[in-house]
Enzyme design. Structure first.
Site, PDB file in Angstrom:
ATOM      1  N   SER A 293       0.863  -1.192   0.000  1.00 29.79           N
ATOM      2  CA  SER A 293       0.000   0.000   0.000  1.00 29.79           C
ATOM      3  C   SER A 293       0.890   1.229   0.000  1.00 29.79           C
ATOM      4  O   SER A 293       2.085   1.139   0.284  1.00 29.79           O
ATOM      5  CB  SER A 293      -0.878   0.023   1.259  1.00 29.79           C
ATOM      6  OG  SER A 293      -0.148   0.550   2.363  1.00 29.79           O
ATOM      7  N   ASP A 294       0.341   2.388  -0.334  1.00 27.73           N
ATOM      8  CA  ASP A 294       1.114   3.601  -0.113  1.00 27.73           C
ATOM      9  C   ASP A 294       0.982   3.951   1.378  1.00 27.73           C
ATOM     10  O   ASP A 294       0.186   3.353   2.109  1.00 27.73           O
ATOM     11  CB  ASP A 294       0.655   4.747  -1.018  1.00 27.73           C
ATOM     12  CG  ASP A 294       1.768   5.785  -1.182  1.00 27.73           C
ATOM     13  OD1 ASP A 294       2.759   5.745  -0.420  1.00 27.73           O
ATOM     14  OD2 ASP A 294       1.668   6.651  -2.066  1.00 27.73           O
ATOM     15  N   TRP A 295       1.755   4.903   1.804  1.00 22.30           N
ATOM     16  CA  TRP A 295       1.842   5.240   3.236  1.00 22.30           C
ATOM     17  C   TRP A 295       0.436   5.562   3.804  1.00 22.30           C
ATOM     18  O   TRP A 295      -0.155   6.584   3.462  1.00 22.30           O
ATOM     19  CB  TRP A 295       2.766   6.440   3.407  1.00 22.30           C
ATOM     20  CG  TRP A 295       2.963   6.856   4.829  1.00 22.30           C
ATOM     21  CD1 TRP A 295       2.045   7.425   5.652  1.00 22.30           C
ATOM     22  CD2 TRP A 295       4.159   6.721   5.605  1.00 22.30           C
ATOM     23  NE1 TRP A 295       2.582   7.658   6.881  1.00 22.30           N
ATOM     24  CE2 TRP A 295       3.892   7.240   6.884  1.00 22.30           C
ATOM     25  CE3 TRP A 295       5.444   6.226   5.348  1.00 22.30           C
ATOM     26  CZ2 TRP A 295       4.842   7.281   7.897  1.00 22.30           C
ATOM     27  CZ3 TRP A 295       6.394   6.270   6.350  1.00 22.30           C
ATOM     28  CH2 TRP A 295       6.083   6.787   7.609  1.00 22.30           C
ATOM     29  N   GLY A 296      -0.052   4.662   4.626  1.00 24.08           N
ATOM     30  CA  GLY A 296      -1.339   4.919   5.280  1.00 24.08           C
ATOM     31  C   GLY A 296      -2.537   4.855   4.348  1.00 24.08           C
ATOM     32  O   GLY A 296      -3.648   5.229   4.741  1.00 24.08           O
ATOM     33  N   SER A 297      -2.336   4.364   3.119  1.00 23.28           N
ATOM     34  CA  SER A 297      -3.452   4.457   2.162  1.00 23.28           C
ATOM     35  C   SER A 297      -4.592   3.490   2.490  1.00 23.28           C
ATOM     36  O   SER A 297      -5.706   3.664   2.009  1.00 23.28           O
ATOM     37  CB  SER A 297      -2.964   4.254   0.721  1.00 23.28           C
ATOM     38  OG  SER A 297      -2.548   2.932   0.509  1.00 23.28           O
TER      39      SER A 297
END
Ligand code: BGC
Length: 764
Positions: A293-297
Site C-alpha cells: 500500500s502507499d503510506w497509510g493508504s
C-alpha cells in the site's frame, strides 16, 4: 538464521520437498523457491503470516535500540514477535543490522526483513530528478543511473526501493511530475523498463541489487486540477491506453513489487480496487510479486468515505489484493480477527504472505540476511568517485537548451566579465530536489562553484532577494519570500556593464515533489521582476532554469536570448551546468513534458485527441466556433520533444518502403539527418504516427520510436525505423490490444511539432 529456526524450517522443507517430489503434478509446476515458500508457510501461524504483510516505518534512529513507550515500543515488540515483514526508512549498516538481528535471531521463525527506502534518483549521491533524467531520452544512461543508485543504497543496508514512479501526468501543477518520466506513455514505458532493470540488475540475489517498485497503481498522476491526492476520473480507454502501459512495461521487465495509490479512480480508492490489483495486475498480467500500500493508504479509505473504520479498511484492502500494509496498522491489528470471523478468506493471507516470502527468497535474504550489511563496503561505496562521475554524466545529458537565438552560448573560456545573479546560483541544496532523504543539505555543487572551475573569466555574484526564509530543510510554499526585496538593486547594479549575465532562477528544491502542487507556474518570489530589471540594464542574459516542473516563462522566451533548462540536477549540478554553458558538453536533451504558455491551458499535452472542431484553414479571423481559447493560442510555449543544441540538424528525404502493408508485414521509414551547424552534437530523432480513424479516437500524434544520433559538424546519416502492426496497436473498442486497418500518417523530426510527413495504409 539461528539453529532452532533453521531446524524448523529445514524440517518443513524436507517434508514438503519430499511430498512434492512424489507428486509429478507439483514437481513440474513449482519452482524451487515456490517450494521453499510453501514449506515455510506450512510452519507459520496465521499471525506470523499476517506479520509478513506488515511494513513499519523505522523507529530506530529516534528512539534508540529498545524504545520503552508509545508507538515505537509497540513496533519494537511487534518486530520481536515476528509481526513485521519489512521496514522502511532504516538505513546505515549498523541500524539495518540491528533490526535484522531481531527479526532473524529473536523471532520464532527467524524470517529476515525486507528493508525499503525511497531511492528515487540516486541515494546519497544524487542524480538528476527523474523528470530531468527522462529529458535525456537516453535509456542506457537512465538504466545506469538506477544501477548506481542501487549500488549505493544496497551498501547502506537497503534492499528495496519505492521506485520507479511510472505515473503519467499532463498537469504541471501536480508537484510529483518531477518524480516521473513526463507525459508520454511510450517514452515513460521504456524508461520504466530501464529503471527496473537498473535497480534489479541481472541477479536480484547479488549484494548490490535491490527490488524495485512500480508506483502508484494507478492513475495517481491524473489528480484533478493537479492537486496532490485529489480524486481522478479516468475512462477505461485512458486507463488502458495511457496510464497502464508503463506499469505493464515494469511488470514485463520483472519488477518485484507494485505500490498502490492514495487516489480514488472513478469512485474506488486504488488501494481498495480489486479491479486494478487482482483482476488486471495479478490475473490478467500474471504479476507474481507483491503489492504494497502507499503510506497509510489503507486507513485513508475511511477519509475517502469508502471504509467504516480501520478494520473495514483492512478487509477491503486484503480482498482487493493489497498484500502489504505500509503504516496503516490495519493488517497487524485486524486481519486475524477478520479471518476468524470469516470476513477475509485465509487463502488471501496465504497468497499475500507467499508473494512477500518469494521476494525475500529471490533477494537471497534467507541465504544471508546480512548480505547488505558490510561496513567495509558501505565505507568504500557511499559517495565514491565512480558514483559522482555517474551522476555528473547523467546531469549533463538531462539538460535542455530552450533558446539560443544570438548564440550567446557556449561561452568563451577567457576574458569575459560575467555577472552571476540569483539566490539559486549559490544554493547547494535546491539542486538535490525534494526526494533526498539520504543526502545532506548543502551537498550539491552550486552553479557558482561550477562556474568558478573555469578560472580565466571574471565572475561577480549577487544573489538578489532571497528565494525563501528559514533553513533549507523542508521549505514550505509559505516560506517563499514575497516581502523582503533586499539585494534587488545590488543585483541589478552587478549586472550592468558585464559581458554576460548568467541568471539562475526557478523553484526552490521543495517547491515540487509530493504535496507540492502549485497553481502559479511562473517564477516565484521576486525572480520575474529581477529578470526584467536586469534585462533593462543588460540584454546579454543566459537564463539557467532550476525547477522540478514545466514553468510558464513566456516573457523570458520572448526577451532573453539564451535559456537552459537545468531542472534539479543532483549532487554534481553546478559542474554539469558549467560544462554545458562553456560548451564542454553540447546539450541534447528534449522535453518529456509540454511547457504551457499559461496555466489555464493545463492539462496540455501533445498527444491529445482531435475534437470535432479542430483548427482548420477554413476558420477565418472572425470565427469563434472551434475548439480554442479567445485570449491565448492553443499552442504550448515549448512542445513535448523540443530541445536545441549548439549545432543544428536538418531532416530530409523521408521515404517509406511501401504505401501499404498488411498486419503481418512492415514498413521501413527512412530519412536523412544532417548536422548542418558547426559543432559535433547528438540529436534525439523522433518518429510519430497518427491513426486517422479508429474505433476509439486516437491522438493527433503518438511517439512510436526515437534514436539518439551523434553527428560531427557537416556529417549526414541515413536513419531508419520499422513500423509493424505491433507499433500501431492500441486498446480498442473491442477491449483488447489490436491494430485496426486504415490510414496512418507518419512524422519524423526533432520534436512533436515535426512537420515532415508521409502516410500509409494498414490492411488485414
Ligand atoms: C509516497 C510514496 C513513498 C512513500 C514512502 C508516500 O507518501 O506517496 O511514493 O514511496 O511515501 O516514503
Amino acid at each position: 538464521m539461528n539453529k532452532r529456526v533453521k531446524f524448523i524450517y529445514l524440517l518443513a522443507f524436507a517434508i514438503l520437498g519430499f511430498a512434492s517430489c512424489n507428486s509429478p503434478k507439483n514437481k513440474s509446476k513449482k519452482s524451487v523457491i515456490d517450494q521453499k515458500v510453501d514449506s515455510l508457510l506450512s510452519v507459520m501461524t496465521l499471525e506470523e503470516k499476517i506479520g509478513q504483510m506488515n511494513l513499519y516505518n523505522g523507529f530506530w534512529d529516534a528512539t534508540g535500540p529498545k524504545p520503552k513507550n508509545g508507538n515505537a515500543a509497540k513496533k519494537y515488540q511487534d518486530l520481536k514477535n515476528g509481526l513485521v515483514g519489512a521496514m522502511l526508512n532504516v538505513r546505515g549498516v549498523k541500524n539495518v543490522k540491528a533490526v535484522q538481528k531481531i527479526a532473524v535471531e529473536e523471532t520464532r521463525l527467524g524470517i529476515p526483513l525486507i528493508i525499503g527506502f525511497d531511492v528515487i534518483h540516486g541515494h546519497k549521491t544524487l542524480a538528476p530528478i527523474p523528470l530531468a533524467e527522462a529529458a535525456s531520452w537516453d535509456l542506457e544512461a537512465i538504466k545506469t543511473a538506477a544501477r548506481n543508485a542501487a549500488v549505493e543504497a544496497s551498501a547502506e543496508g537497503i534492499n528495496w526501493t519505492f521506485a520507479p514512479m511510472v505515473d503519467i501526468s499532463r498537469d504541471a501543477r501536480w508537484g510529483r511530475v518531477m518524480e516521473g518520466a513526463g507525459e508520454d506513455t511510450y517514452l515513460a514505458s521504456l524508461i520504466a523498463k530501464a529503471r527496473v532493470e537498473g535497480f534489479q540488475g541481472e541477479d536480484l540475489s547479488a549484494h548490490n541489487t535491490i527490488a524495485a517498485c512500480a508506483k502508484h497503481f494507478a492513475a495517481y498522476g491524473f489528480a484533478e486540477a493537479g492537486r496532490d491526492y485529489n480524486t481522478t476520473e479516468v475512462n477505461p480507454s485512458t486507463l488502458r491506453n495511457t496510464i497502464l502501459p508503463p506499469f505493464k512495461a515494469a511488470k514485463d521487465a520483472g519488477v518485484k513489487t507494485f505500490m498502490n495509490a492514495f487516489n480514488d479512480a472513478d469512485g474506488i480508492p486504488a488501494t481498495g480496487s480489486q479491479h486494478l490489483q487482482r483482476t488486471i495486475l495479478k490475473e490478467e498480467w500474471g504479476f507474481n510479486g507483491f503489492v504494497v500500500s502507499d503510506w497509510g493508504s489503507i486507513k485513508e479509505m475511511i477519509a475517502h468515505g469508502y471504509a467504516k473504520d480501520n478494520k473495514h479498511a483492512a478487509e477491503i484492502a486484503a480482498k482487493a489484493g493489497s498484500d502489504m500494509d505500509m503504516e496503516s496498522y490495519a493488517y497487524v491489528k485486524h486481519l486475524a480477527g477478520l479471518v476468524k470471523d470469516g470476513k477475509v478468506k485465509e487463502a488471501y493471507i496465504n497468497q499475500a504472505a507467499a508473494r512477500i516470502l518469494k521476494v525475500k527468497f529471490e533477494l537471497g535474504l534467507f541465504d544471508d540476511p546480512y548480505k547488505y550489511c558490510d561496513e567495509a563496503r558501505e565505507k568504500e561505496v557511499l559517495g565514491s568517485k565512480e558514483l559522482h562521475a555517474g551522476v555528473l554524466d547523467m546531469a549533463k545529458k538531462s539538460m535542455v537548451l530552450l533558446k539560443n537565438s544570438t548564440n550567446l552560448l557556449p561561452l568563451k573560456k577567457q576574458g569575459l566579465n560575467i555577472a552571476v545573479i540569483g539566490d539559486l546560483a549559490d544554493d547547494k541544496t535546491s539542486p538535490l530536489g525534494s526526494w533526498r532523504l539520504a543526502a545532506e543539505d548543502n551537498t550539491a555543487i552550486s552553479v557558482l562553484e561550477g562556474l568558478k572551475a573555469y578560472p580565466n573569466n571574471n565572475i561577480t555574484f549577487a544573489s538578489g532577494p532571497k528565494l525563501y526564509t528559514g533553513t533549507p530543510t523542508f521549505v514550505k510554499e509559505t516560506q517563499i519570500n514575497t516581502t523582503d526585496k533586499s539585494g534587488f538593486n545590488e543585483a541589478v547594479r552587478t549586472a550592468r556593464n558585464k559581458d554576460v549575465v548568467i541568471m539562475v532562477l526557478g523553484e526552490h528544491g521543495f517547491q515540487s515533489g509530493e504535496g507540492r502542487s502549485r497553481v502559479d507556474l511562473g517564477l516565484p518570489s521576486f525572480q520575474q521582476q529581477l529578470l526584467e530589471a536586469v534585462y533593462e540594464v543588460n540584454k546579454n542574459i543566459v537564463l539557467v532554469l532550476m525547477n522540478g516542473r514545466p514553468l510558464t516563462i513566456n516573457w523570458a522566451d520572448a526577451n532573453i536570448p539564451s535559456i537552459l533548462e537545468a531542472w534539479q540536477l543532483g549532487t554534481q549540478s553546478g559542474n554539469a551546468i558549467a560544462q554545458v554553458l562553456y560548451g564542454d558538453y553540447n546539450p541534447s536533451g528534449k522535453l518529456p513534458m509540454t511547457f504551457p504558455k499559461h496555466v489555464g491551458q493545463v492539462p496540455i499535452y501533445y498527444n491529445h485527441k482531435s475534437t470535432g472542431r479542430p483548427k482548420t484553414s477554413d476558420h477565418d479571423a472572425n470565427t469563434v466556433f472551434w475548439s480554442h481559447y479567445g485570449d491565448i493560442s492553443n499552442d504550448p510555449l515549448y512542445e513535448f520533444g523540443y530541445g536545441l543544441s549548439y549545432t543544428t540538424f536538418t531532416y530530409d528525404n523521408l521515404k517509406l518502403s511501401a504505401k501499404s502493408c498488411n498486419k503481418k508485414g512492415n514498413i521501413k521509414v527512412t530519412f536523412t539527418l544532417k548536422n548542418s551547424g558547426n559543432y559535433r552534437g547528438k540529436e534525439v530523432v523522433q518518429l510519430y504516427i497518427q491513426d486517422l480513424y479508429a474505433s476509439i479516437i486516437r491522438p493527433v500524434k503518438e511517439l512510436k520510436g526515437f534514436k539518439i544520433v551523434d553527428l560531427k559538424a557537416g556529417e549526414s546519416k541515413k536513419v531508419s525505423f520499422t513500423i509493424d502492426a505491433k507499433t500501431l496497436e492500441f486498446y480498442s473498442a473491442n477491449n483488447k490490444w489490436e491494430a485496426e486497418v486504415g490510414e496512418f500518417k507518419v512524422f519524423v523530426g526533432g520534436s512533436s511539432k515535426t512537420n515532415i510527413e508521409d502516410s500509409f495504409e494498414l490492411t488485414d
